[in-house]
Design a protein around this motif. Structure first.
Motif, PDB file in Angstrom:
ATOM      1  N   GLY A 219      39.014   5.413  -1.254  1.00 44.35           N
ATOM      2  CA  GLY A 219      39.661   5.188  -2.273  1.00 44.35           C
ATOM      3  C   GLY A 219      40.633   4.134  -2.297  1.00 44.35           C
ATOM      4  O   GLY A 219      40.737   3.635  -3.273  1.00 44.35           O
TER       5      GLY A 219
ATOM      6  N   VAL B 210      40.703  17.140  -6.685  1.00 34.68           N
ATOM      7  CA  VAL B 210      42.168  16.365  -5.797  1.00 34.68           C
ATOM      8  C   VAL B 210      42.695  17.751  -5.623  1.00 34.68           C
ATOM      9  O   VAL B 210      42.962  18.152  -6.352  1.00 34.68           O
ATOM     10  CB  VAL B 210      43.205  15.751  -6.978  1.00 34.68           C
ATOM     11  CG1 VAL B 210      44.653  15.168  -6.304  1.00 34.68           C
ATOM     12  CG2 VAL B 210      42.150  14.211  -7.650  1.00 34.68           C
TER      13      VAL B 210
ATOM     14  N   ASP C 227      46.488  16.272  -1.047  1.00 35.74           N
ATOM     15  CA  ASP C 227      46.036  14.692  -0.032  1.00 35.74           C
ATOM     16  C   ASP C 227      47.268  13.554  -0.755  1.00 35.74           C
ATOM     17  O   ASP C 227      46.694  12.373  -0.764  1.00 35.74           O
ATOM     18  CB  ASP C 227      44.545  14.412  -1.789  1.00 35.74           C
ATOM     19  CG  ASP C 227      43.628  15.478  -1.178  1.00 35.74           C
ATOM     20  OD1 ASP C 227      43.299  15.586  -0.153  1.00 35.74           O
ATOM     21  OD2 ASP C 227      42.816  15.399  -2.370  1.00 35.74           O
TER      22      ASP C 227
ATOM     23  N   HIS D 196      45.511   9.669   0.224  1.00 38.35           N
ATOM     24  CA  HIS D 196      44.930   9.196  -0.920  1.00 38.35           C
ATOM     25  C   HIS D 196      46.074   8.545  -2.367  1.00 38.35           C
ATOM     26  O   HIS D 196      46.976   8.754  -2.551  1.00 38.35           O
ATOM     27  CB  HIS D 196      44.189   9.908  -2.494  1.00 38.35           C
ATOM     28  CG  HIS D 196      43.039  10.872  -1.676  1.00 38.35           C
ATOM     29  ND1 HIS D 196      43.266  10.639   0.247  1.00 38.35           N
ATOM     30  CD2 HIS D 196      42.834  12.148  -2.254  1.00 38.35           C
ATOM     31  CE1 HIS D 196      41.267  11.820   0.034  1.00 38.35           C
ATOM     32  NE2 HIS D 196      41.618  12.202  -1.257  1.00 38.35           N
TER      33      HIS D 196
ATOM     34  N   LYS E 210      38.441  14.014  -8.312  1.00 36.33           N
ATOM     35  CA  LYS E 210      38.341  12.769  -7.423  1.00 36.33           C
ATOM     36  C   LYS E 210      38.012  10.991  -8.132  1.00 36.33           C
ATOM     37  O   LYS E 210      38.816  10.370  -8.144  1.00 36.33           O
ATOM     38  CB  LYS E 210      38.152  12.739  -6.044  1.00 36.33           C
ATOM     39  CG  LYS E 210      38.908  13.462  -5.007  1.00 36.33           C
ATOM     40  CD  LYS E 210      38.911  13.786  -3.897  1.00 36.33           C
ATOM     41  CE  LYS E 210      39.912  14.426  -3.078  1.00 36.33           C
ATOM     42  NZ  LYS E 210      39.383  14.666  -1.445  1.00 36.33           N
TER      43      LYS E 210
END
Ligand SMILES: [Zn+2]
Ligand SMILES: [Zn+2]
Lengths: 361, 371
Positions: B143, B165, B169, B173, B185
């Motif tokens: 990411g 997601v 996270d 992320h 995601k």
């Protein structure tokens, strides 16, 4: 209490009665000599389901309880066996479990892990300068559980920022940088509190800006007029209030400079560094004049800035935990894009330093 | 010499005048110092090189102030500056659009320090804009890399990840938003990078990486591929990726930043030139032959692994630099590529690994390949 081998610890039988415990988070090994093969059997089955008495029963250790107790408490103290009993009950455990289990590498007891985590949660971090470095640091720390920020920057988002400054989108152009970052980190956790200071740093405005507020760490990423000068302003203020601070660095084309972490009156301060740099850089007493280059546009490159931010982020976590010693005290680093290597230059705390020297005070 | 050309002092050169008799040019890129004995006049010429006026104008300005000098002498001096690398040619025509120039101006400037002219730097930027980068695994490092490469100007992405997601996270992320929990995601990430630069094109896929996965569509489109998928574990996905990419000579990067290697650098793989994932496997079999972990008693260990966003950022930033150096040709990566290293949180130093190309590698070994 039950005993559990930490998920992030691997056990390797090195032969010759030596067991190696490898902490995968921090890549540290602890090796112990074991007298009986029984020990390997016990530790490789510590799944958290057995109490002390059940372990004794299960492995027929009646009469050897004392040795078992010594072994288990040793493994706990070395954070090979879990110390997460107290943090697991917290509401924020699930969301931040990766941070918590990382800190556990440094926790020799359940109480210490809880304390380190609480220290990070309740801390206030001030970031001066929201650009290619400061933005990433703000995001990383918010993602690691820091819940109070003071963000200082007067600027508004410009199209030329977008190639290197994280968190700014095309729709943010024209908006205040601190407001955009505040909104962004609230995506991670809406309870994060941000105080925005829409001013440029000046020689004397930190006192008024911060006032009586408690600040645990100040990270300087301000580069107007230049990093050396702003670091001096920030350093001087922090020494007065004994606030740990990190000199954000900046970079010089192919070199990313990773500034030092300063723990006031324990490690070399900004002034100590400057005194020693002056010596290193002096050009044999000749009259030297720098020629002015017209229309100089220093280039900039996002990932060379974010690599600095990543290191500041790691140092910040150490400082905020209050129990992990920071590594970049008394030194500053340079990351070279040509060789992709990192080098440090060492500095000392000067006994004669005007700011922190003990001979002077 | 073309008197219509415009030159500027390289931004990476600091010039000092010492005792009014010689100048010291300090080259930040190579840390070299060069000394030149100079006359007053030549100092003045250096001072009026501004990146705006062409040589003709500079010559005239100089003569007006200091009296006429010969064109030949002037041109000899100018050539000397050029040969010593103190000045660089400004580009007077552009290959990028004005909005691209505006957005990437400072990065192009950065690139120009590695290249011979500003036009070459614009071309380097153009290579990023024309790239199609496929990223397998859009978690913490994947990411970050998507976002960092998007900021730097990669024009097209293929984002591949089957996961949704999750709330935890949040700590990993960078593109996490509370309201996106439960969304795919790749969709969240694609939306985010397009918000940074609406000109970016994205393709998304929910494919798992497994031995029978059909990668042909992705391999056809991509000009560069990044493996940031660590399920079931990175060594496994890396081998699959190299197996697919090496035979078609598709350059790829095996990203770092996974369990037990939280801030590793990963490595650039240029097929048949640098060690591939298969060569790395051979290397690890050799150096870790005695290292056999016991069975771990905890089920679902991954729920209790540690990690810090700052460590993922180290891995992704390192990878991003290597990838851009390669795509843009800032360095000759056939010789300047960096093998994997582990960055240690404890001590903040890089621990370098020393893999080499395995002549018997199942993926890249065997018969000589035309390079
Ligand atoms: Zn001092
Ligand atoms: Zn190979």
């Amino acid at each position: 209490m039950n005993y559990k081998l930490r998920s992030s610890v691997s056990i390797v039988d090195s032969g010759g009665n030596v067991l190696e415990f490898f902490k995968t988070n921090t890549r540290k090994s602890i090796k112990i000599h074991v007298k009986s093969p029984m020990i390997k059997n016990i530790v490789t089955h510590l799944d958290g389901n057995l109490s002390f008495n059940e372990i004794v029963q299960c492995y027929n250790l009646q009469g050897e309880e004392q040795q078992l107790a010594i072994l288990l408490s040793y493994l706990k103290e070395k954070s090979i066996i879990s110390n997460d009993a107290l943090v697991k009950d917290r509401e924020d455990y699930f969301k931040y479990r990766r941070i918590i289990h990382f800190l556990e590498d440094y926790a020799h007891s359940d109480e210490l892990l809880l304390e380190m985590w609480k220290n990070i949660r309740k801390s206030t971090v001030m970031i001066i300068g929201l650009g290619a470095v400061g933005n990433w640091v703000a995001l990383n720390l918010a993602q690691s559980g820091v819940s109070n920020f003071i963000l200082m920057d007067k600027d508004i988002v410009d199209i030329t920022n977008l190639h290197r400054q994280i968190a700014f989108t095309a729709a943010d152009i024209g908006k205040s940088k601190s407001t955009v970052i505040a909104r962004y980190i609230n995506h991670f956790d809406p309870s994060i509190h941000v105080l925005e200071i829409k001013q440029d740093l000046t020689e004397n405005n930190l006192c008024a800006v911060v006032g009586e507020k408690n600040v645990d760490l100040i990270i300087n990423c301000a580069d107007k007029p230049n990093v050396d000068i702003t670091s001096r302003w920030v350093g001087k203020y922090c020494m007065k209030r004994r606030i740990p601070h990190i000199v954000g660095g900046g970079y010089n084309l192919h070199l990313s400079l990773i500034g030092q972490t300063v723990i006031p009156f324990e490690s070399a301060c900004v002034n100590c560094f400057e005194e020693q740099l002056k010596e290193k850089n002096s050009l044999d007493g000749l009259t030297v004049k720098r020629l002015d280059t017209k229309n100089r546009k220093i280039g900039s490159f996002g990932p060379m800035c974010s690599i600095i931010a990543s290191m500041i982020g790691m140092e910040a976590i150490k400082v905020l935990s209050s129990h992990i010693p920071p590594d970049n005290v008394n030194r500053r680093g340079e990351f070279d894009i040509n060789t992709m290597n990192l080098k440090y230059q060492e500095f000392n705390r000067l006994s004669t330093c005007e700011w922190c020297g003990y001979e002077k005070n | 010499m073309d008197w219509g050309k415009i030159y500027k002092i390289k931004d990476s050169v600091d010039i000092y005048l010492v005792d009014e008799t010689y100048i010291v040019a300090y080259f930040m890129n190579t840390r070299q110092k060069k000394k030149f004995r100079v006359s007053n006049g030549s100092v003045h010429i250096i001072e009026i090189i501004d990146g705006i006026n062409n040589i003709e104008n500079i010559y005239n300005t100089y003569c007006l102030k200091n009296g006429t000098i010969s064109r030949k002498g002037f041109s000899t001096f100018f050539n000397c500056l050029l040969k010593s690398g103190l000045i660089i040619e400004k580009s007077q025509k552009h290959i990028l659009s004005s909005s691209e120039l505006k957005r990437f101006n400072r990065q192009i400037n950065y690139f120009s320090e590695f290249l011979s002219s500003e036009l070459a730097a614009e071309k380097a930027q153009k290579k990023l804009l024309n790239s199609v980068v496929a990223i397998w695994g859009c978690g913490a490092v994947g990411g970050n890399l998507a976002v960092q490469l998007a900021m730097a100007g990669v024009g097209t992405f293929i984002l591949i990840d089957p996961d949704v997601v999750e709330e935890s996270d949040c700590s990993r992320h960078v593109y996490f938003k509370q309201e996106s929990v439960g969304d795919k995601k790749v969709e969240s990430l694609a939306d985010y990078i397009k918000s940074i630069n609406p000109a970016i094109k994205t393709y998304i896929s929910y494919q798992w990486l497994h031995p029978n996965a059909d990668l042909s569509e992705i391999l056809k489109k991509a000009t560069f591929l990044i493996d940031a998928a660590d399920e079931p574990y990175l060594g496994y996905t890396a081998n699959l990726i190299s197996q697919n990419c090496v035979p078609i000579k598709l350059p790829h990067y095996i990203a770092g930043g996974f369990d037990a290697h939280l801030a590793s650098t990963g490595e650039l793989i240029i097929p048949y030139i640098t060690p591939c994932a298969g060569c790395y496997s051979t290397y690890f079999e050799r150096v870790l032959s005695d290292w056999k972990p016991e069975h771990h008693p905890i089920k679902n260990r991954e729920k209790e692994m540690g990690g810090l966003a700052a460590m993922s950022l180290f891995s992704s930033s390192f990878a991003c630099i290597e990838i851009i150096k390669y795509i843009c040709g800032l360095k000759d990566m056939k010789v300047a590529y960096k093998p994997r290293a582990e960055f240690l949180f404890n001590g903040m130093k890089l621990f370098n690994l020393t893999p080499s190309k395995d002549p018997n590698c199942k993926i890249c070994g065997g018969a000589d390949h035309e390079l």
